[in-house]
Scaffold this motif. Structure first.
Motif, PDB file in Angstrom:
ATOM      1  N   VAL A  85     -78.012   7.689  35.363  1.00 15.23           N
ATOM      2  CA  VAL A  85     -78.932   8.760  34.986  1.00 15.23           C
ATOM      3  C   VAL A  85     -78.625   9.959  35.884  1.00 15.23           C
ATOM      4  O   VAL A  85     -78.960   9.949  37.072  1.00 15.23           O
ATOM      5  N   PRO A  86     -77.946  10.993  35.368  1.00 20.12           N
ATOM      6  CA  PRO A  86     -77.538  12.128  36.200  1.00 20.12           C
ATOM      7  C   PRO A  86     -78.687  13.075  36.535  1.00 20.12           C
ATOM      8  O   PRO A  86     -79.761  13.021  35.939  1.00 20.12           O
ATOM      9  N   LYS A  87     -78.410  13.958  37.481  1.00 21.85           N
ATOM     10  CA  LYS A  87     -79.407  14.936  37.922  1.00 21.85           C
ATOM     11  C   LYS A  87     -79.751  15.924  36.807  1.00 21.85           C
ATOM     12  O   LYS A  87     -80.921  16.239  36.592  1.00 21.85           O
ATOM     13  N   ASP A  88     -78.731  16.411  36.102  1.00 19.06           N
ATOM     14  CA  ASP A  88     -78.927  17.418  35.056  1.00 19.06           C
ATOM     15  C   ASP A  88     -79.351  16.715  33.761  1.00 19.06           C
ATOM     16  O   ASP A  88     -78.517  16.398  32.915  1.00 19.06           O
ATOM     17  N   ARG A  89     -80.634  16.495  33.611  1.00 18.74           N
ATOM     18  CA  ARG A  89     -81.155  15.738  32.474  1.00 18.74           C
ATOM     19  C   ARG A  89     -80.836  16.403  31.142  1.00 18.74           C
ATOM     20  O   ARG A  89     -80.327  15.765  30.220  1.00 18.74           O
ATOM     21  N   ASP A  90     -81.121  17.688  31.015  1.00 18.38           N
ATOM     22  CA  ASP A  90     -80.959  18.382  29.739  1.00 18.38           C
ATOM     23  C   ASP A  90     -79.491  18.686  29.424  1.00 18.38           C
ATOM     24  O   ASP A  90     -79.088  18.690  28.263  1.00 18.38           O
ATOM     25  N   GLY A  91     -78.690  18.941  30.459  1.00 20.07           N
ATOM     26  CA  GLY A  91     -77.314  19.357  30.233  1.00 20.07           C
ATOM     27  C   GLY A  91     -76.290  18.238  30.234  1.00 20.07           C
ATOM     28  O   GLY A  91     -75.265  18.340  29.566  1.00 20.07           O
ATOM     29  N   ALA A  92     -76.560  17.155  30.980  1.00 23.30           N
ATOM     30  CA  ALA A  92     -75.549  16.104  31.140  1.00 23.30           C
ATOM     31  C   ALA A  92     -75.989  14.737  30.646  1.00 23.30           C
ATOM     32  O   ALA A  92     -75.157  13.847  30.507  1.00 23.30           O
ATOM     33  N   ALA A  93     -77.280  14.555  30.387  1.00 21.28           N
ATOM     34  CA  ALA A  93     -77.762  13.216  30.006  1.00 21.28           C
ATOM     35  C   ALA A  93     -78.240  13.164  28.554  1.00 21.28           C
ATOM     36  O   ALA A  93     -77.725  12.396  27.753  1.00 21.28           O
ATOM     37  N   LEU A  94     -79.208  13.983  28.226  1.00 21.91           N
ATOM     38  CA  LEU A  94     -79.830  13.920  26.902  1.00 21.91           C
ATOM     39  C   LEU A  94     -79.121  14.804  25.881  1.00 21.91           C
ATOM     40  O   LEU A  94     -78.515  15.823  26.236  1.00 21.91           O
ATOM     41  N   MET A  95     -79.200  14.396  24.618  1.00 17.02           N
ATOM     42  CA  MET A  95     -78.806  15.281  23.513  1.00 17.02           C
ATOM     43  C   MET A  95     -80.066  16.071  23.167  1.00 17.02           C
ATOM     44  O   MET A  95     -80.878  15.678  22.335  1.00 17.02           O
ATOM     45  N   ILE A  96     -80.245  17.189  23.851  1.00 17.62           N
ATOM     46  CA  ILE A  96     -81.518  17.880  23.887  1.00 17.62           C
ATOM     47  C   ILE A  96     -81.932  18.451  22.530  1.00 17.62           C
ATOM     48  O   ILE A  96     -83.134  18.612  22.246  1.00 17.62           O
ATOM     49  N   ARG A  97     -80.982  18.718  21.639  1.00 19.63           N
ATOM     50  CA  ARG A  97     -81.310  19.261  20.321  1.00 19.63           C
ATOM     51  C   ARG A  97     -81.373  18.188  19.243  1.00 19.63           C
ATOM     52  O   ARG A  97     -81.579  18.493  18.073  1.00 19.63           O
ATOM     53  N   ASP A  98     -81.195  16.949  19.663  1.00 24.44           N
ATOM     54  CA  ASP A  98     -81.228  15.840  18.719  1.00 24.44           C
ATOM     55  C   ASP A  98     -82.582  15.147  18.793  1.00 24.44           C
ATOM     56  O   ASP A  98     -83.464  15.524  19.563  1.00 24.44           O
ATOM     57  N   SER A  99     -82.747  14.094  17.995  1.00 24.87           N
ATOM     58  CA  SER A  99     -84.041  13.403  17.908  1.00 24.87           C
ATOM     59  C   SER A  99     -84.257  12.435  19.065  1.00 24.87           C
ATOM     60  O   SER A  99     -83.317  12.021  19.750  1.00 24.87           O
ATOM     61  N   ILE A 100     -85.513  12.089  19.275  1.00 25.86           N
ATOM     62  CA  ILE A 100     -85.862  11.074  20.263  1.00 25.86           C
ATOM     63  C   ILE A 100     -85.172   9.760  19.916  1.00 25.86           C
ATOM     64  O   ILE A 100     -84.661   9.052  20.789  1.00 25.86           O
ATOM     65  N   GLN A 101     -85.144   9.443  18.627  1.00 25.56           N
ATOM     66  CA  GLN A 101     -84.523   8.189  18.187  1.00 25.56           C
ATOM     67  C   GLN A 101     -83.060   8.115  18.591  1.00 25.56           C
ATOM     68  O   GLN A 101     -82.616   7.110  19.168  1.00 25.56           O
ATOM     69  N   ASN A 102     -82.301   9.149  18.304  1.00 26.71           N
ATOM     70  CA  ASN A 102     -80.874   9.111  18.613  1.00 26.71           C
ATOM     71  C   ASN A 102     -80.624   9.041  20.112  1.00 26.71           C
ATOM     72  O   ASN A 102     -79.636   8.439  20.559  1.00 26.71           O
ATOM     73  N   ASN A 103     -81.494   9.649  20.902  1.00 25.89           N
ATOM     74  CA  ASN A 103     -81.349   9.574  22.348  1.00 25.89           C
ATOM     75  C   ASN A 103     -81.685   8.179  22.872  1.00 25.89           C
ATOM     76  O   ASN A 103     -81.017   7.682  23.783  1.00 25.89           O
ATOM     77  N   PHE A 104     -82.693   7.544  22.303  1.00 24.47           N
ATOM     78  CA  PHE A 104     -83.057   6.200  22.732  1.00 24.47           C
ATOM     79  C   PHE A 104     -81.957   5.190  22.416  1.00 24.47           C
ATOM     80  O   PHE A 104     -81.659   4.307  23.212  1.00 24.47           O
ATOM     81  N   VAL A 105     -81.355   5.293  21.239  1.00 22.93           N
ATOM     82  CA  VAL A 105     -80.418   4.249  20.800  1.00 22.93           C
ATOM     83  C   VAL A 105     -78.998   4.456  21.322  1.00 22.93           C
ATOM     84  O   VAL A 105     -78.198   3.510  21.302  1.00 22.93           O
ATOM     85  N   LEU A 106     -78.678   5.643  21.809  1.00 26.17           N
ATOM     86  CA  LEU A 106     -77.294   5.949  22.178  1.00 26.17           C
ATOM     87  C   LEU A 106     -76.663   4.925  23.129  1.00 26.17           C
ATOM     88  O   LEU A 106     -75.545   4.468  22.876  1.00 26.17           O
ATOM     89  N   PRO A 107     -77.320   4.521  24.235  1.00 28.29           N
ATOM     90  CA  PRO A 107     -76.663   3.559  25.132  1.00 28.29           C
ATOM     91  C   PRO A 107     -76.596   2.141  24.574  1.00 28.29           C
ATOM     92  O   PRO A 107     -75.922   1.285  25.144  1.00 28.29           O
ATOM     93  N   SER A 108     -77.290   1.865  23.461  1.00 24.68           N
ATOM     94  CA  SER A 108     -77.400   0.496  22.949  1.00 24.68           C
ATOM     95  C   SER A 108     -76.744   0.300  21.593  1.00 24.68           C
ATOM     96  O   SER A 108     -77.030  -0.678  20.904  1.00 24.68           O
ATOM     97  N   THR A 109     -75.877   1.230  21.181  1.00 24.21           N
ATOM     98  CA  THR A 109     -75.260   1.107  19.859  1.00 24.21           C
ATOM     99  C   THR A 109     -74.427  -0.163  19.731  1.00 24.21           C
ATOM    100  O   THR A 109     -74.317  -0.739  18.649  1.00 24.21           O
ATOM    101  N   ARG A 110     -73.838  -0.609  20.839  1.00 21.35           N
ATOM    102  CA  ARG A 110     -73.046  -1.842  20.806  1.00 21.35           C
ATOM    103  C   ARG A 110     -73.913  -3.035  20.403  1.00 21.35           C
ATOM    104  O   ARG A 110     -73.494  -3.914  19.654  1.00 21.35           O
ATOM    105  N   GLU A 111     -75.154  -3.066  20.897  1.00 27.44           N
ATOM    106  CA  GLU A 111     -76.061  -4.169  20.601  1.00 27.44           C
ATOM    107  C   GLU A 111     -76.753  -4.014  19.252  1.00 27.44           C
ATOM    108  O   GLU A 111     -77.216  -4.990  18.671  1.00 27.44           O
TER     109      GLU A 111
END
Length: 208
Positions: A85-111
């Protein structure tokens, strides 16, 4: 004057070393919390990216002793239960213009993928809804844009999407940065900063 910090949390437990690094830290054991402090320009933030395999041109090795896995890039790190989880939340971690759903599922697409590596929309929405309820994200639903959320709720998604996974190592760089200190959630007199810490502690207890 300390202006930045990060720490990483071992989520599981055997008695031997979990993570070894020849530069940042010699040995870290499961169920330990190791903290680093320093000025922003001292290179403190680069330690997190190096641990997760995101930095090129650095010397040293990061090794998960369980399986003797060398963390050379973020794909290897993620596949072996590491999160960052990087320091720059909006710029380096989250897809800030995308949906909450897509941000939640991004690290778990393999599962979450189904047959033929396709992602099931129903399964994705159910996963995101579970994350919203688990971490009490204040929103209108999984389809709402991340940019509409408050700093504290953005960080709940940012951190919570990793806590939904079965992790070995969690690397955090300034996890309470950019969250309100006066806005309360879940429990009386609990600020967003304390909430971040409590979510980590509760996740650690569930692993015992």
């Amino acid at each position: 004057f300390i202006v930045s910090f990060f720490f990483f949390l071992m989520m599981r437990r055997p008695p031997r070393s979990t993570l070894s690094s020849s530069s940042a830290a010699s040995d870290v054991y499961k169920r330990q919390i190791l903290g680093f402090c320093g000025l922003s320009d001292s290179g403190i933030h680069e330690v997190g990216t190096a641990l997760y395999g995101l930095s090129d041109g650095m010397t040293g090795e990061v090794i998960l002793t369980e399986g003797n896995v060398k963390i050379k890039n973020e794909r290897i790190a993620n596949a072996n239960g590491m999160a960052y989880v990087p320091k720059d939340r909006d710029g380096a971690a989250l897809m800030i213009r995308d949906s909450i759903q897509n941000n939640f599922v991004l690290p778990s697409t393999r599962e979450l993928h189904g047959k033929g590596m396709y992602l099931n929309p129903v399964k994705l929405r159910k996963f995101a809804q579970h994350g919203i309820e688990e971490f009490n994200v204040k929103c209108t639903g999984p389809s709402q844009k991340m940019s509409d959320l408050s700093g504290g709720n953005k960080q709940k998604v940012n951190l919570g999407r990793w806590l939904l996974k079965d992790l070995n190592v969690l690397v955090l760089d300034c996890p309470t940065r950019g969250v309100a200190v006066s806005y309360t959630h879940l429990r009386a007199h609990e600020t967003d900063s304390y909430l971040v810490c409590r979510l980590l502690l509760e996740k650690k207890k569930k692993k015992r």
